[in-house]
Design a protein around this motif. Structure first.
Motif, PDB file in Angstrom:
ATOM      1  N   VAL A  36      -3.024  -4.256 -16.036  1.00 22.30           N
ATOM      2  CA  VAL A  36      -4.412  -3.878 -16.311  1.00 22.30           C
ATOM      3  C   VAL A  36      -4.395  -3.052 -17.590  1.00 22.30           C
ATOM      4  CG1 VAL A  36      -6.478  -2.720 -15.472  1.00 22.30           C
ATOM      5  CG2 VAL A  36      -4.949  -3.883 -13.858  1.00 22.30           C
ATOM      6  N   LEU A  37      -5.039  -3.558 -18.632  1.00 25.07           N
ATOM      7  CA  LEU A  37      -5.001  -2.935 -19.948  1.00 25.07           C
ATOM      8  C   LEU A  37      -6.373  -2.431 -20.348  1.00 25.07           C
ATOM      9  CD1 LEU A  37      -2.858  -5.567 -21.914  1.00 25.07           C
ATOM     10  CD2 LEU A  37      -2.078  -3.694 -20.460  1.00 25.07           C
ATOM     11  N   GLY A  38      -6.360  -1.499 -21.276  1.00 24.64           N
ATOM     12  CA  GLY A  38      -7.608  -0.979 -21.806  1.00 24.64           C
ATOM     13  C   GLY A  38      -7.398   0.410 -22.367  1.00 24.64           C
ATOM     14  N   PRO A  39      -8.319   0.878 -23.204  1.00 29.29           N
ATOM     15  CA  PRO A  39      -8.186   2.210 -23.794  1.00 29.29           C
ATOM     16  C   PRO A  39      -8.371   3.304 -22.760  1.00 29.29           C
ATOM     17  CG  PRO A  39     -10.327   1.278 -24.306  1.00 29.29           C
ATOM     18  CD  PRO A  39      -9.550   0.190 -23.622  1.00 29.29           C
ATOM     19  N   ASN A  40      -8.046   4.529 -23.138  1.00 26.99           N
ATOM     20  CA  ASN A  40      -8.314   5.667 -22.262  1.00 26.99           C
ATOM     21  C   ASN A  40      -9.800   5.694 -21.905  1.00 26.99           C
ATOM     22  OD1 ASN A  40      -5.656   6.590 -22.326  1.00 26.99           O
ATOM     23  ND2 ASN A  40      -6.014   7.877 -24.111  1.00 26.99           N
ATOM     24  N   GLY A  41     -10.084   5.949 -20.630  1.00 24.26           N
ATOM     25  CA  GLY A  41     -11.470   5.979 -20.183  1.00 24.26           C
ATOM     26  C   GLY A  41     -12.032   4.620 -19.819  1.00 24.26           C
ATOM     27  N   ALA A  42     -11.178   3.597 -19.820  1.00 25.54           N
ATOM     28  CA  ALA A  42     -11.652   2.248 -19.502  1.00 25.54           C
ATOM     29  C   ALA A  42     -11.961   2.067 -18.027  1.00 25.54           C
ATOM     30  CB  ALA A  42     -10.623   1.201 -19.945  1.00 25.54           C
ATOM     31  N   GLY A  43     -11.370   2.909 -17.167  1.00 22.34           N
ATOM     32  CA  GLY A  43     -11.600   2.796 -15.729  1.00 22.34           C
ATOM     33  C   GLY A  43     -10.396   2.329 -14.940  1.00 22.34           C
ATOM     34  N   LYS A  44      -9.245   2.221 -15.581  1.00 26.73           N
ATOM     35  CA  LYS A  44      -8.056   1.694 -14.917  1.00 26.73           C
ATOM     36  C   LYS A  44      -7.627   2.559 -13.733  1.00 26.73           C
ATOM     37  CE  LYS A  44      -5.549   1.872 -18.677  1.00 26.73           C
ATOM     38  NZ  LYS A  44      -6.543   2.488 -19.597  1.00 26.73           N
ATOM     39  N   SER A  45      -7.480   3.845 -13.957  1.00 27.76           N
ATOM     40  CA  SER A  45      -7.043   4.740 -12.879  1.00 27.76           C
ATOM     41  C   SER A  45      -8.075   4.808 -11.763  1.00 27.76           C
ATOM     42  CB  SER A  45      -6.766   6.142 -13.430  1.00 27.76           C
ATOM     43  OG  SER A  45      -5.691   6.118 -14.356  1.00 27.76           O
ATOM     44  N   THR A  46      -9.343   4.803 -12.131  1.00 27.85           N
ATOM     45  CA  THR A  46     -10.401   4.829 -11.110  1.00 27.85           C
ATOM     46  C   THR A  46     -10.333   3.577 -10.243  1.00 27.85           C
ATOM     47  OG1 THR A  46     -11.836   6.118 -12.567  1.00 27.85           O
ATOM     48  CG2 THR A  46     -12.892   4.969 -10.739  1.00 27.85           C
ATOM     49  N   LEU A  47     -10.092   2.433 -10.851  1.00 24.97           N
ATOM     50  CA  LEU A  47      -9.943   1.189 -10.094  1.00 24.97           C
ATOM     51  C   LEU A  47      -8.777   1.293  -9.124  1.00 24.97           C
ATOM     52  CD1 LEU A  47     -10.671  -1.821  -9.607  1.00 24.97           C
ATOM     53  CD2 LEU A  47      -9.095  -2.374 -11.482  1.00 24.97           C
ATOM     54  N   PHE A  48      -7.656   1.835  -9.589  1.00 23.33           N
ATOM     55  CA  PHE A  48      -6.481   1.953  -8.734  1.00 23.33           C
ATOM     56  C   PHE A  48      -6.768   2.846  -7.526  1.00 23.33           C
ATOM     57  CE2 PHE A  48      -3.352   1.217 -12.506  1.00 23.33           C
ATOM     58  CZ  PHE A  48      -3.746  -0.102 -12.546  1.00 23.33           C
ATOM     59  N   LEU A  49      -7.521   3.918  -7.737  1.00 25.25           N
ATOM     60  CA  LEU A  49      -7.842   4.820  -6.627  1.00 25.25           C
ATOM     61  C   LEU A  49      -8.762   4.150  -5.609  1.00 25.25           C
ATOM     62  CD1 LEU A  49      -8.356   8.168  -8.566  1.00 25.25           C
ATOM     63  CD2 LEU A  49      -6.356   7.441  -7.255  1.00 25.25           C
ATOM     64  N   HIS A  50      -9.490   3.138  -6.027  1.00 23.02           N
ATOM     65  CA  HIS A  50     -10.292   2.352  -5.084  1.00 23.02           C
ATOM     66  C   HIS A  50      -9.416   1.394  -4.272  1.00 23.02           C
ATOM     67  CE1 HIS A  50     -13.828   3.749  -7.297  1.00 23.02           C
ATOM     68  NE2 HIS A  50     -14.573   3.237  -6.342  1.00 23.02           N
ATOM     69  N   ILE A 193       2.922  -6.288  -7.627  1.00 24.79           N
ATOM     70  CA  ILE A 193       2.947  -5.120  -8.491  1.00 24.79           C
ATOM     71  C   ILE A 193       1.772  -5.171  -9.456  1.00 24.79           C
ATOM     72  CG2 ILE A 193       4.211  -3.853 -10.261  1.00 24.79           C
ATOM     73  CD1 ILE A 193       6.773  -4.678  -9.002  1.00 24.79           C
ATOM     74  N   ILE A 194       1.085  -4.039  -9.551  1.00 21.42           N
ATOM     75  CA  ILE A 194      -0.001  -3.863 -10.509  1.00 21.42           C
ATOM     76  C   ILE A 194       0.359  -2.657 -11.363  1.00 21.42           C
ATOM     77  CG2 ILE A 194      -2.484  -3.519 -10.811  1.00 21.42           C
ATOM     78  CD1 ILE A 194      -2.784  -4.295  -7.812  1.00 21.42           C
ATOM     79  N   LEU A 195       0.235  -2.798 -12.672  1.00 22.10           N
ATOM     80  CA  LEU A 195       0.488  -1.637 -13.517  1.00 22.10           C
ATOM     81  C   LEU A 195      -0.525  -1.550 -14.638  1.00 22.10           C
ATOM     82  CD1 LEU A 195       1.856  -2.376 -16.503  1.00 22.10           C
ATOM     83  CD2 LEU A 195       3.909  -2.691 -15.144  1.00 22.10           C
ATOM     84  N   SER A 196      -0.759  -0.319 -15.061  1.00 22.91           N
ATOM     85  CA  SER A 196      -1.505  -0.089 -16.294  1.00 22.91           C
ATOM     86  C   SER A 196      -0.516   0.389 -17.337  1.00 22.91           C
ATOM     87  CB  SER A 196      -2.603   0.949 -16.092  1.00 22.91           C
ATOM     88  OG  SER A 196      -2.052   2.223 -15.826  1.00 22.91           O
ATOM     89  N   THR A 197      -0.756   0.044 -18.579  1.00 22.20           N
ATOM     90  CA  THR A 197       0.118   0.474 -19.660  1.00 22.20           C
ATOM     91  C   THR A 197      -0.617   0.356 -20.983  1.00 22.20           C
ATOM     92  OG1 THR A 197       2.261   0.113 -20.756  1.00 22.20           O
ATOM     93  CG2 THR A 197       1.126  -1.840 -19.930  1.00 22.20           C
ATOM     94  N   HIS A 198      -0.216   1.207 -21.928  1.00 14.84           N
ATOM     95  CA  HIS A 198      -0.691   1.085 -23.303  1.00 14.84           C
ATOM     96  C   HIS A 198       0.324   0.338 -24.153  1.00 14.84           C
ATOM     97  CE1 HIS A 198      -4.299   3.499 -22.920  1.00 14.84           C
ATOM     98  NE2 HIS A 198      -3.605   4.441 -22.300  1.00 14.84           N
TER      99      HIS A 198
END
Length: 284
Positions: A36-50, A193-198
């Motif tokens: 899951v990619l995107g800039p800071n504030g894109a919502g990645k961490s919020t999605l993961f917490l859901h 496995i799901i990951l976010s990364t820059h």
């Protein structure tokens, strides 16, 4: 392939008015590696917490294994046994006095026998390379060691899905390679496995499928080759193109690769496409 995790039209706004997710719909197939990619504030961490019930959608639904998530205490406990999260900052996860106690905490709370807990802890420590740290206080560990212990604490729960939020952030190149090799090993055993990364190079070579978020919305999705060859999408998400694709396109433009050459997923695949007589002229 059947979806293991799904978000359907999920929206969420924080109390300060920040609109973190807006009508997000996506599907995570079982056994796959998803970035899951995107800039800071894109919502990645919020999605993961859901995904493991820490946050609850204000609109829309989250599904696990085909069933809509219930937010009762018992249902959330069961969900979090199956969907583990390794947060970016390992210090936010570690609290026990020693490494072995830290990794034991989750399995002990499942009501397992002492023998089963011990077996899980030993297996998780061996898999993450921290077996020699078992009696060491967690606050004496290096940052990279803390990352591994945090991963081991989730592995010991034997979840079907593990979510990694920026797993290589602040790691040196060697530690980054070791963590990604560990994720590959976990994936080969069937764990989703799901990951976010820059790090676009990691996302390109590692992922089976990519979702791109910006401003709380899914603005693109596809295979790594599809996503990273979509120039307007990369610009909209403020993403760079992986070096491997840049070199591949440049070699084609120079006539060193045929126009129909398949898109490589790794450095070795790229080198295999180059005629032998031309390789000595390249420095990749």
């Amino acid at each position: 392939m059947a979806a293991l995790l799904e978000a359907e039209a999920v929206s969420f706004t924080y109390p300060d008015g920040t609109r973190a997710l807006q009508n997000v719909t996506l599907s995570i197939p079982e056994g796959k590696k998803i970035a899951v990619l995107g800039p800071n504030g894109a919502g990645k961490s919020t999605l993961f917490l859901h995904f493991n019930g820490i946050l609850r959608p204000q609109e829309g639904w989250i599904y696990f294994a085909g069933a809509r998530i219930s937010y009762s205490h018992t249902a959330l406990q069961q969900l979090r046994q199956q969907v583990g999260i390794v947060f970016q900052d390992p210090d936010s996860m570690l609290f026990a006095a020693s490494v072995r106690q830290e990794i034991s905490f989750g399995p002990l709370n499942l009501g397992l026998s002492k023998e089963e807990v011990l077996a899980r802890v030993e297996a998780a420590m061996a898999a993450t390379g921290v077996k020699d740290l078992g009696d060491k206080p967690t606050h004496f560990l290096s940052y990279g060691q803390k990352k591994r212990v945090a991963i081991a604490s989730v592995l010991a729960m034997e979840p079907r899905v593990i979510i990694f939020d920026e797993p290589t952030a602040y790691l040196d190149p060697r530690s980054t390679r070791e963590v990604m090799a560990l994720l590959e090993t976990i994936s080969r055993k069937g764990t989703t496995i799901i990951l976010s990364t820059h790090d676009v190079d990691i996302a390109y070579t590692w992922a089976d499928y990519i979702y791109v978020l910006a401003a709380g919305q899914v603005i693109g999705a596809g295979t790594p080759a599809e996503v990273f060859r979509d120039a307007p999408l990369l610009e909209a998400a403020d993403l760079a193109r992986p070096w491997l694709l840049d070199v591949y396109e440049d070699l084609k433009n120079k006539g060193w690769l045929p126009l129909e050459a398949p898109v490589p997923k790794s450095r070795d695949e790229l080198l295999a496409l180059i005629p032998y007589r031309s390789r000595s002229r390249l420095a990749i």
